[in-house]
Design a protein around this motif. Structure first.
Motif, short mmCIF file in Angstrom:
data_model
loop_
_atom_site.label_atom_id
_atom_site.label_comp_id
_atom_site.label_asym_id
_atom_site.label_seq_id
_atom_site.Cartn_x
_atom_site.Cartn_y
_atom_site.Cartn_z
N GLN A 20 1.03 9.14 -7.18
CA GLN A 20 1.75 8.58 -8.34
C GLN A 20 3.10 8.07 -7.91
N SER A 21 3.87 8.99 -7.32
CA SER A 21 5.12 8.57 -6.69
C SER A 21 5.42 9.56 -5.58
N VAL A 22 6.16 9.10 -4.59
CA VAL A 22 6.44 9.93 -3.43
C VAL A 22 7.53 10.93 -3.79
N GLY A 23 7.19 12.21 -3.75
CA GLY A 23 8.14 13.28 -4.08
C GLY A 23 8.25 14.26 -2.93
N THR A 24 8.92 15.39 -3.19
CA THR A 24 9.15 16.37 -2.12
C THR A 24 7.84 16.89 -1.54
N ASN A 25 6.82 17.03 -2.42
CA ASN A 25 5.52 17.49 -1.97
C ASN A 25 4.91 16.58 -0.92
N GLU A 26 4.93 15.28 -1.23
CA GLU A 26 4.34 14.28 -0.33
C GLU A 26 5.13 14.19 0.99
N ILE A 27 6.45 14.29 0.88
CA ILE A 27 7.31 14.24 2.08
C ILE A 27 7.00 15.44 2.98
N THR A 73 5.93 6.73 8.22
CA THR A 73 4.89 7.23 7.31
C THR A 73 4.58 6.17 6.27
N LEU A 74 3.31 6.04 5.93
CA LEU A 74 2.90 5.10 4.89
C LEU A 74 2.25 5.88 3.75
N PHE A 75 2.72 5.65 2.54
CA PHE A 75 2.11 6.25 1.35
C PHE A 75 1.37 5.13 0.62
N ASN A 76 0.17 5.42 0.15
CA ASN A 76 -0.68 4.42 -0.51
C ASN A 76 -0.83 3.13 0.29
N PRO A 77 -1.10 3.21 1.58
CA PRO A 77 -1.22 1.97 2.35
C PRO A 77 -2.44 1.16 1.93
N ASN A 78 -2.27 -0.14 1.92
CA ASN A 78 -3.33 -1.03 1.47
C ASN A 78 -3.27 -2.30 2.31
N ILE A 79 -4.38 -2.66 2.90
CA ILE A 79 -4.40 -3.89 3.70
C ILE A 79 -4.72 -5.05 2.77
N ILE A 80 -3.79 -6.00 2.66
CA ILE A 80 -4.00 -7.07 1.70
C ILE A 80 -4.52 -8.35 2.36
N SER A 81 -4.42 -8.43 3.69
CA SER A 81 -5.09 -9.57 4.34
C SER A 81 -5.37 -9.29 5.80
N TYR A 82 -6.45 -9.90 6.27
CA TYR A 82 -6.91 -9.73 7.66
C TYR A 82 -6.93 -11.09 8.35
N SER A 83 -6.58 -11.12 9.63
CA SER A 83 -6.67 -12.39 10.36
C SER A 83 -8.13 -12.72 10.65
N GLN A 84 -8.40 -14.00 10.84
CA GLN A 84 -9.74 -14.45 11.23
C GLN A 84 -10.07 -13.93 12.63
N ASP A 115 7.34 3.51 1.08
CA ASP A 115 8.02 4.36 2.07
C ASP A 115 8.48 5.65 1.36
N GLU A 116 9.21 6.51 2.07
CA GLU A 116 9.56 7.82 1.47
C GLU A 116 10.51 7.70 0.29
N ASN A 117 11.10 6.51 0.11
CA ASN A 117 11.98 6.28 -1.05
C ASN A 117 11.28 5.52 -2.18
N ASN A 118 9.93 5.48 -2.11
CA ASN A 118 9.13 4.76 -3.12
C ASN A 118 9.38 3.26 -3.13
#
Ligand SMILES: [Zn+2]
Length: 171
Positions: A20-27, A73-84, A115-118
């Protein structure tokens, strides 16, 4: 205490939940992941690999030429495009110890994450960094690098891991 999971642990096959959002738990989880990854040592880790089904990835590698270290660190990483263009590189995985295989994947990607600061970060990555991120982000949807191999090769590797773990536990 969180520790590394190995195949065929079913948690490695589950989808990790969006944060949901990066908090102390996630860190806190990310910190633990960094420790485990650096100790292993490995270049990347997904939270599934320590049994936590949250979309968190840690990465650490050293550029061979410049010796520059990249660690974040990456939170909720999502690849939005790939090279050919695709490229073959050797991959291994901390959850599949001692096994390596050449895998073909897109060369460059554009990834979005918090990132860790949302703060939402969007960046294009290439080379080793692109490879590590594609591998780790696969983990978050329960996918492993051995899934790109034939079932024959995959089964051989899984058997070798069982043997390796058995020997290790008997040490
Ligand atoms: Zn892996």
């Amino acid at each position: 205490m969180a520790k590394l999971l190995y195949v065929p642990n079913p948690l490695l096959r589950q989808k990790a939940d969006k944060i949901q959002s990066v908090g102390t738990n996630e860190i806190e989880v990310a910190k633990k992941m960094m420790q485990i990854m650096l100790k292993a040592p490995g270049v990347g880790l997904a939270a599934n690999q320590i049994g936590i089904l949250k979309q968190i990835v840690t990465i650490f590698f050293v550029n061979q030429e410049t010796k520059k270290e990249t660690q974040y660190t990456l939170f909720n990483p999502n690849i939005i495009s790939y090279s050919q263009e695709k490229i073959v590189m050797e991959e291994g995985c901390l959850s599949i110890p001692e096994q390596f295989a050449e895998i073909e994947r897109p060369q460059n990607i554009i990834v979005e994450y918090l990132d860790e600061n949302n703060k939402l970060i969007k960046k294009e990555v290439s080379g080793v960094e692109s490879r590590i991120l594609q591998h780790e982000i696969d983990h978050l949807s329960g996918k492993l690098f051995i899934d790109y191999l034939s079932s024959l090769k995959r089964n051989i590797m899984l058997k070798k891991v069982q043997k390796y773990l058995k020997n290790k536990n008997n040490e």
